[in-house]
Design a protein around this motif. Structure first.
Motif, PDB file in Angstrom:
ATOM      1  N   TRP A   7      97.326 -62.022 108.568  1.00 32.31           N
ATOM      2  CA  TRP A   7      96.932 -61.650 107.106  1.00 32.31           C
ATOM      3  C   TRP A   7      96.894 -60.410 107.050  1.00 32.31           C
ATOM      4  O   TRP A   7      96.568 -59.568 107.752  1.00 32.31           O
ATOM      5  CB  TRP A   7      95.638 -62.304 106.670  1.00 32.31           C
ATOM      6  N   PRO A  71      98.898 -70.315  99.118  1.00 34.22           N
ATOM      7  CA  PRO A  71     100.418 -69.375  98.986  1.00 34.22           C
ATOM      8  C   PRO A  71     101.234 -69.873  97.984  1.00 34.22           C
ATOM      9  O   PRO A  71     101.555 -70.998  97.754  1.00 34.22           O
ATOM     10  CB  PRO A  71     100.886 -69.822 100.407  1.00 34.22           C
ATOM     11  N   LEU A 126     105.202 -64.050 100.802  1.00 35.92           N
ATOM     12  CA  LEU A 126     104.233 -64.933 100.115  1.00 35.92           C
ATOM     13  C   LEU A 126     103.358 -64.002  99.270  1.00 35.92           C
ATOM     14  O   LEU A 126     103.275 -62.911  99.859  1.00 35.92           O
ATOM     15  CB  LEU A 126     103.507 -65.764 101.151  1.00 35.92           C
ATOM     16  N   LEU A 128      99.245 -64.459  98.479  1.00 37.40           N
ATOM     17  CA  LEU A 128      98.135 -65.482  98.852  1.00 37.40           C
ATOM     18  C   LEU A 128      96.878 -65.147  97.960  1.00 37.40           C
ATOM     19  O   LEU A 128      96.829 -64.165  97.927  1.00 37.40           O
ATOM     20  CB  LEU A 128      97.648 -65.113 100.388  1.00 37.40           C
TER      21      LEU A 128
END
Length: 238
Positions: A7, A71, A126, A128
């Motif tokens: 992340w 996501p 993505l 998130l």
């Protein structure tokens, strides 16, 4: 070698920055349901969404891993598969821009760990959202309907997959797979086996049989379909 997913935290501010505005506009273009949310909530989404840029082959999530957020796919695609104890994969579905992952949604809703693996098929971006914001968004009827509509669509696809695996022979499924990829299929025997949830040895044996019957021509990392009507007969045999 697959790259483990990490992340990347992005900074957030109390007001919408130019970067957050751009991110929000991009999200809304791909996911029109977001435009139906209250303006204040949409601004918070733009502030809180963490942008993740992943290379091809990155493991986005894995079995028994906790779910860290919801996501939105901005670019690229995620291949979701179930793994057996022996390492075989059964592809479940793909998630592309404008779609979302129902396994992630179910993990968030049920406060459970992942029970499948998601891997990027190519460079993928993505956005998130943290779990807390996802929970709040579910309070909005438009977003809740979006999530459960995806559940309905994916469940129909998964039921079809169950029917394919349970009631159709591997040669039928292989013939159908080849017919759906054009005249020349650029894939290894292992990749075809992965798509079918089988093993390379069985797929190679069937392809060799198809070649001996004049249905296909085998080459290096490719299969050329020579007799589509013959493959259709194999695919439709009951």
């Amino acid at each position: 070698m697959k790259t483990k997913f990490q992340w990347r935290l992005t900074s957030a501010s109390s007001t919408l920055s130019e970067a957050a505005e751009t991110k929000t506009a991009r999200l809304a273009a791909l996911y029109p349901v977001l435009a139906k949310l209250p303006a204040a909530l949409l601004r918070r989404i733009g502030d809180a969404a963490q942008t993740l840029s992943l290379p091809a082959g990155a493991t986005v999530f894995d079995e028994r891993q906790p779910c860290r957020g919801f996501p939105f796919v901005l670019d690229g695609a995620i291949r979701v598969a179930k793994l057996s104890a022996g390492g075989r994969e059964l592809p479940l579905y793909r998630v592309v821009a404008g779609e979302s992952c129902i396994i992630t949604s179910s993990c968030l809703l049920g406060h459970a760990d992942y029970n499948a693996r998601g891997v990027t098929e190519g460079p993928t971006t993505l956005a998130l959202l943290p779990r807390e914001l996802f929970d709040e968004m579910l309070g909005e009827p438009a977003f809740r309907d979006f999530v459960f509509a995806l559940f309905s669509e994916r469940m129909a696809e998964l039921m079809q997959l169950v029917e394919e695996v349970a009631f159709r022979k591997l040669d039928q499924r292989l013939a159908s797979l080849l017919l759906g990829k054009g005249r020349v299929v650029h894939a290894t025997h292992q990749q075809l086996a992965d798509e079918l949830g089988s093993v390379r040895e069985m797929v190679s044996r069937l392809l060799k049989g198809f070649a001996e019957q004049g249905l296909v021509k085998l080459g290096r990392e490719q299969v050329e379909v020579l007799d589509p009507s013959g493959l259709r007969k194999v695919a439709s045999v009951t």
